[in-house]
Design a protein around this motif. Sequence first.
Motif, PDB file in Angstrom:
ATOM      1  N   LYS A   1       0.871  -1.187   0.000  1.00 26.01           N
ATOM      2  CA  LYS A   1       0.000   0.000   0.000  1.00 26.01           C
ATOM      3  C   LYS A   1       0.905   1.232   0.000  1.00 26.01           C
ATOM      4  CE  LYS A   1      -3.626  -2.393   2.617  1.00 26.01           C
ATOM      5  NZ  LYS A   1      -4.399  -2.434   3.905  1.00 26.01           N
ATOM      6  N   ILE A   2       1.458   1.532  -1.171  1.00 30.64           N
ATOM      7  CA  ILE A   2       2.485   2.564  -1.276  1.00 30.64           C
ATOM      8  C   ILE A   2       1.934   3.948  -0.943  1.00 30.64           C
ATOM      9  CG2 ILE A   2       4.105   3.691  -2.855  1.00 30.64           C
ATOM     10  CD1 ILE A   2       4.331   1.022  -4.319  1.00 30.64           C
ATOM     11  N   GLU A   3       0.752   4.266  -1.442  1.00 34.01           N
ATOM     12  CA  GLU A   3       0.175   5.591  -1.191  1.00 34.01           C
ATOM     13  C   GLU A   3      -0.107   5.791   0.300  1.00 34.01           C
ATOM     14  OE1 GLU A   3      -3.645   8.312  -2.601  1.00 34.01           O
ATOM     15  OE2 GLU A   3      -3.082   6.533  -3.764  1.00 34.01           O
ATOM     16  N   ALA A   4      -0.664   4.749   0.939  1.00 34.65           N
ATOM     17  CA  ALA A   4      -0.933   4.840   2.377  1.00 34.65           C
ATOM     18  C   ALA A   4       0.368   4.990   3.164  1.00 34.65           C
ATOM     19  CB  ALA A   4      -1.688   3.595   2.850  1.00 34.65           C
ATOM     20  N   ALA A   5       1.421   4.303   2.729  1.00 33.58           N
ATOM     21  CA  ALA A   5       2.721   4.390   3.408  1.00 33.58           C
ATOM     22  C   ALA A   5       3.276   5.808   3.314  1.00 33.58           C
ATOM     23  CB  ALA A   5       3.702   3.398   2.784  1.00 33.58           C
TER      24      ALA A   5
ATOM     25  N   LEU B   1      15.244   5.086   7.011  1.00 32.85           N
ATOM     26  CA  LEU B   1      15.327   3.790   6.347  1.00 32.85           C
ATOM     27  C   LEU B   1      13.966   3.365   5.798  1.00 32.85           C
ATOM     28  CD1 LEU B   1      17.834   1.870   8.629  1.00 32.85           C
ATOM     29  CD2 LEU B   1      18.215   2.805   6.343  1.00 32.85           C
ATOM     30  N   VAL B   2      12.879   3.773   6.448  1.00 40.90           N
ATOM     31  CA  VAL B   2      11.556   3.510   5.873  1.00 40.90           C
ATOM     32  C   VAL B   2      11.370   4.367   4.623  1.00 40.90           C
ATOM     33  CG1 VAL B   2       9.065   3.644   6.250  1.00 40.90           C
ATOM     34  CG2 VAL B   2      10.553   2.821   8.077  1.00 40.90           C
ATOM     35  N   TYR B   3      11.847   5.611   4.666  1.00 45.75           N
ATOM     36  CA  TYR B   3      11.794   6.476   3.483  1.00 45.75           C
ATOM     37  C   TYR B   3      12.604   5.846   2.343  1.00 45.75           C
ATOM     38  CZ  TYR B   3      12.309  10.748   0.663  1.00 45.75           C
ATOM     39  OH  TYR B   3      12.302  11.669  -0.349  1.00 45.75           O
ATOM     40  N   CYS B   4      13.740   5.257   2.695  1.00 44.27           N
ATOM     41  CA  CYS B   4      14.551   4.547   1.707  1.00 44.27           C
ATOM     42  C   CYS B   4      13.737   3.426   1.059  1.00 44.27           C
ATOM     43  CB  CYS B   4      15.796   3.985   2.387  1.00 44.27           C
ATOM     44  SG  CYS B   4      16.874   2.997   1.328  1.00 44.27           S
ATOM     45  N   ARG B   5      13.020   2.660   1.873  1.00 46.01           N
ATOM     46  CA  ARG B   5      12.201   1.556   1.342  1.00 46.01           C
ATOM     47  C   ARG B   5      11.046   2.085   0.491  1.00 46.01           C
ATOM     48  NH1 ARG B   5      13.619  -0.086   6.701  1.00 46.01           N
ATOM     49  NH2 ARG B   5      14.654  -2.127   6.760  1.00 46.01           N
ATOM     50  N   LEU B   6      10.500   3.237   0.881  1.00 50.21           N
ATOM     51  CA  LEU B   6       9.437   3.848   0.074  1.00 50.21           C
ATOM     52  C   LEU B   6       9.968   4.183  -1.317  1.00 50.21           C
ATOM     53  CD1 LEU B   6       6.615   5.156  -0.260  1.00 50.21           C
ATOM     54  CD2 LEU B   6       7.578   7.246   0.710  1.00 50.21           C
ATOM     55  N   LEU B   7      11.165   4.748  -1.392  1.00 51.73           N
ATOM     56  CA  LEU B   7      11.764   5.059  -2.687  1.00 51.73           C
ATOM     57  C   LEU B   7      12.034   3.777  -3.479  1.00 51.73           C
ATOM     58  CD1 LEU B   7      14.294   7.824  -1.555  1.00 51.73           C
ATOM     59  CD2 LEU B   7      12.216   8.162  -2.903  1.00 51.73           C
TER      60      LEU B   7
ATOM     61  N   ALA C   1      10.256   1.072  -3.262  1.00 50.14           N
ATOM     62  CA  ALA C   1       8.947   0.623  -3.746  1.00 50.14           C
ATOM     63  C   ALA C   1       8.525   1.397  -4.989  1.00 50.14           C
ATOM     64  CB  ALA C   1       7.900   0.773  -2.641  1.00 50.14           C
ATOM     65  N   LYS C   2       8.992   2.627  -5.085  1.00 52.95           N
ATOM     66  CA  LYS C   2       8.700   3.467  -6.258  1.00 52.95           C
ATOM     67  C   LYS C   2       9.726   3.271  -7.367  1.00 52.95           C
ATOM     68  CE  LYS C   2       6.360   7.366  -4.030  1.00 52.95           C
ATOM     69  NZ  LYS C   2       6.421   8.820  -3.836  1.00 52.95           N
ATOM     70  N   ARG C   3      10.686   2.368  -7.104  1.00 48.03           N
ATOM     71  CA  ARG C   3      11.745   2.044  -8.045  1.00 48.03           C
ATOM     72  C   ARG C   3      12.694   3.223  -8.288  1.00 48.03           C
ATOM     73  NH1 ARG C   3      10.744  -2.822  -9.663  1.00 48.03           N
ATOM     74  NH2 ARG C   3      12.350  -2.816 -11.284  1.00 48.03           N
ATOM     75  N   ALA C   4      12.781   4.106  -7.295  1.00 51.56           N
ATOM     76  CA  ALA C   4      13.754   5.209  -7.347  1.00 51.56           C
ATOM     77  C   ALA C   4      15.034   4.723  -6.696  1.00 51.56           C
ATOM     78  CB  ALA C   4      13.190   6.439  -6.649  1.00 51.56           C
TER      79      ALA C   4
ATOM     80  N   ILE D   1      20.472  -4.367  -1.984  1.00 51.45           N
ATOM     81  CA  ILE D   1      19.295  -4.527  -2.854  1.00 51.45           C
ATOM     82  C   ILE D   1      19.288  -3.453  -3.939  1.00 51.45           C
ATOM     83  CG2 ILE D   1      16.777  -4.446  -2.913  1.00 51.45           C
ATOM     84  CD1 ILE D   1      16.810  -5.632  -0.054  1.00 51.45           C
ATOM     85  N   CYS D   2      19.627  -2.214  -3.539  1.00 53.14           N
ATOM     86  CA  CYS D   2      19.650  -1.112  -4.508  1.00 53.14           C
ATOM     87  C   CYS D   2      20.725  -1.343  -5.571  1.00 53.14           C
ATOM     88  CB  CYS D   2      19.892   0.217  -3.802  1.00 53.14           C
ATOM     89  SG  CYS D   2      18.521   0.776  -2.785  1.00 53.14           S
ATOM     90  N   TYR D   3      21.916  -1.732  -5.140  1.00 52.12           N
ATOM     91  CA  TYR D   3      23.002  -2.015  -6.101  1.00 52.12           C
ATOM     92  C   TYR D   3      22.581  -3.111  -7.095  1.00 52.12           C
ATOM     93  CZ  TYR D   3      26.732   0.734  -3.816  1.00 52.12           C
ATOM     94  OH  TYR D   3      27.520   1.732  -3.331  1.00 52.12           O
ATOM     95  N   LYS D   4      21.914  -4.134  -6.573  1.00 54.54           N
ATOM     96  CA  LYS D   4      21.474  -5.247  -7.433  1.00 54.54           C
ATOM     97  C   LYS D   4      20.510  -4.747  -8.501  1.00 54.54           C
ATOM     98  CE  LYS D   4      21.259  -9.848  -7.981  1.00 54.54           C
ATOM     99  NZ  LYS D   4      20.380  -9.924  -9.145  1.00 54.54           N
ATOM    100  N   GLN D   5      19.585  -3.891  -8.112  1.00 55.48           N
ATOM    101  CA  GLN D   5      18.611  -3.355  -9.069  1.00 55.48           C
ATOM    102  C   GLN D   5      19.269  -2.409 -10.071  1.00 55.48           C
ATOM    103  OE1 GLN D   5      15.471  -4.247  -9.477  1.00 55.48           O
ATOM    104  NE2 GLN D   5      15.568  -5.708  -7.780  1.00 55.48           N
ATOM    105  N   LEU D   6      20.367  -1.784  -9.664  1.00 51.11           N
ATOM    106  CA  LEU D   6      21.089  -0.874 -10.552  1.00 51.11           C
ATOM    107  C   LEU D   6      22.135  -1.609 -11.394  1.00 51.11           C
ATOM    108  CD1 LEU D   6      21.549   2.086  -8.027  1.00 51.11           C
ATOM    109  CD2 LEU D   6      20.141   2.125 -10.100  1.00 51.11           C
TER     110      LEU D   6
END
Length: 845
Positions: free
Chosen positions: A631-635, A659-665, A667-670, A703-708
């Motif tokens: 629930k990205i919008e609610a988060a 770190l939650v803000y990091c996870r939110l980004l 989730a948005k694939r930023a 996780i971020c490095y892997k996606q990049l």
Amino acid sequence: MQAVWLYSKTIVPKVPEAIINRDRLYALLKRNPHPRVTIVQAAAGYGKTTILSQWVHQLDEPAAWLSIDIMDNDPSRFWQYVLKAIAQATRQPIDERLEHLFDLQYMPPFELIVDSLLNELMIIESSLHIVLDDYHHIELDIIHEMISRLINYLPEHVHLYMASRTKLPLPVASWRVKNCVTEIGTEELSFTYQEVEAFYQKKHIIMDKTDFCRKILSETGGWAAGVQLGGISEERSAGSLDNSTSFVTEYMMQEIFSTLPESTQQFLLQTSLLKVLDPELCNDLTESSNSYEQLAELVDQGIFTIRLSPKKQTFRYHQLLAEVLEQERNNRYTGEELEALVKKAGGLLYARGEFNTAIDLVLEQQLYTLADQWINEQLLDIFYSGQIRLLIQWVDSLRAAACTVHVETLLIYAISLMTIQDMEKVAVVTKELDNRHEQDGWKDKDEHAELVSILISLKAYVHLALGNLDTFIELITKQVNRGLTNGKWYHAPVHYNLYHAKLTRTPLGTKGNYSSISDIRAFLEIFRQTDFKEHHVMGYSYGLFAEILYEAGQLEEALLEIKDGLHYAHRFNDRGLYVPLSILKGKIFMVQGQSAAAHTVWDHTLNQVPEWYWQRSIQAMKALAYLKENKIEAAETELFKTDRPEPLQIELGQELWLLVYCRLLMAKRAWQEALKIGLQVHEYAAKIDQIDLMIEASTLTAICYKQLKQESLAYVALHTALMSGSQSGYKRIFVDEPGFDHLLKDYQTYKRIKGSFQEEIPLDYLEELAAMGKPMEFLDEGLAALTLRERDVLRLLVSGVSNREMAKLLFLSEGTIRVYLTRIYSKLQVKSRAQAILRAKEWDI
């Protein structure tokens, strides 16, 4: 010790009738758009206070005023005065709303105070002016840092004015670049010819020489005090001005002081020891009965005496006069006479309950033995009232003067140093206490039994904070064997956690460096049977062990520890224990699939804690739960319910939020933005050597490095995290992360192919992580038959929620809830709520 708050310090000084309007300075103060801060800086006597008081009196908007003195070099006292001034000006109880920050036994982090004030200022609707007069008295770097932060984030409708004799140790240059500061200095404050002329005309001084004003201007350089002194000289026909470096002292002595009656001179010399002149106190000091009349006459004669408060009839001498009187007092009195006078003045203040003022006076006059005696007599009250910084300042003065400080004072001084994390000094002081014992055997005296007990505990907690768990256990075992001493310090409340959402990150958390669960359990079985069970710290033993059990995946035992820990949290009214335990309880419910129950716990906690920093941590936890439910919008809504002065700055234990803000980004694939935050938090964690925080940040960056598509960097980051995790028994910190199971498989494949890591991760540890990362499977046919909605209802049933509360949480009617319960009973083959709950607990739901 109950602090004495001087009402006169927060009153705008009265503007003398003879003062002229200085429109050119008003134009600078009216600058539009209004900058955040106006700095008025010049030497003594240039009229800084006068121009600001004139400006404030003509404003139609609220203005808070604080006259600063040397005693305000205590952050707690300073900021409480600031809050009282603002509350007085705005007629809003800001000081009462934030008083909890100063009920602690040590100074909270400066961001906590400043950001709390900023939040209060944000909700004030009208413009507000805040004046800090005589800021040059402030010498502590921590107060300068707090002021800098306040100015950097000051709301647009608030303007700060600072008056100082000296250059401010603040980042003024950067404010100039940002065009957010107005500076008024000596050049602007100096009188012009027209202003000199207007001043004398308003004073009704008859000038029989045409060049008088030009001469005054030439010899004083427009110095306001010199212009005033010239006027007094002309009124008395006392002669010409002297343009020497000692002009002020010579002039005041020859033209003012020496012309006064001997009785008035003696009155001035004796009473100038006092910062604030109360007529009754002056009567006692001078053994007279007409102090009020004498002070009022000095005001009327313009002898540099200021009436502070008409209501309380208090006065003070102008700093110029006070300095001259101090010099003359030292010249005229013998050492014995001066010491007797100081003791008398200090004794009168002490007897009136003005303990801080009395101690400051005798310290200033170097009567160190008396200061040490009075500090020790008031030590318990000083500690209880949270004046820790002031105590440190006093004892530092005594130690610098090579004064032998009372053992009890020295011990509480060491505890105070520990609360501000000055461990190096704590070690020096504890060693000094041990050396003192070798000299005088103080530990062997019966009256010092409690102090010996405190010293052992202090040493133990220092080792705990440094991560030396074995030494901590050794010292605590020694303490347990000798037993706690129930004395006057036994019930002194101590706050171990000001703002951290996780107890591992407090000084008691050993930097996240866990020992084995079996060793900890063995220690706790003994520890919890001792006298410590009635002590506040016992609650933290439950909380910390619950966090360790959670990491090991022992959730049911962790819940039992949380239950006992919450008992202590409520008993001692400790939000620093209550909030982290509530956050952890909700986390466990989330792992068990009880999302609604988790949010119920967190929502209840939110209603119990008014402090913005606790609310922000709980909101961050709720946002994390929403992210796990996709629930990205609610988060995002939950995460940004509370404004942050600086979204990307780590402060007040808000690494959880970041770190939650990091996870939110994520989730948005930023990924790039998320990586930046993960690296920032990791750098901070490495700086403070916080193991669990480094692990969590490293996992997210991996996780971020892997996606990049930067696989090698991803696996290096993960390997580093796994090495630390395996050494301290961390598991859930990894498996709670969505996608970790795939990352772990890819890492193991990479390691087999490349073989590039010198340090090996234990295979059994990796296997445990892999097993824990697998989705939970329902093994019972009855439970497997339940729908997802029926499982939600069953989980709420287990958590003790009523039918009405279930309906509210699930947005259903009570009738629908009853239907669901009937179906659940049938599928589980039970006949009552109690049987259903027992059945569900068998499956750890």
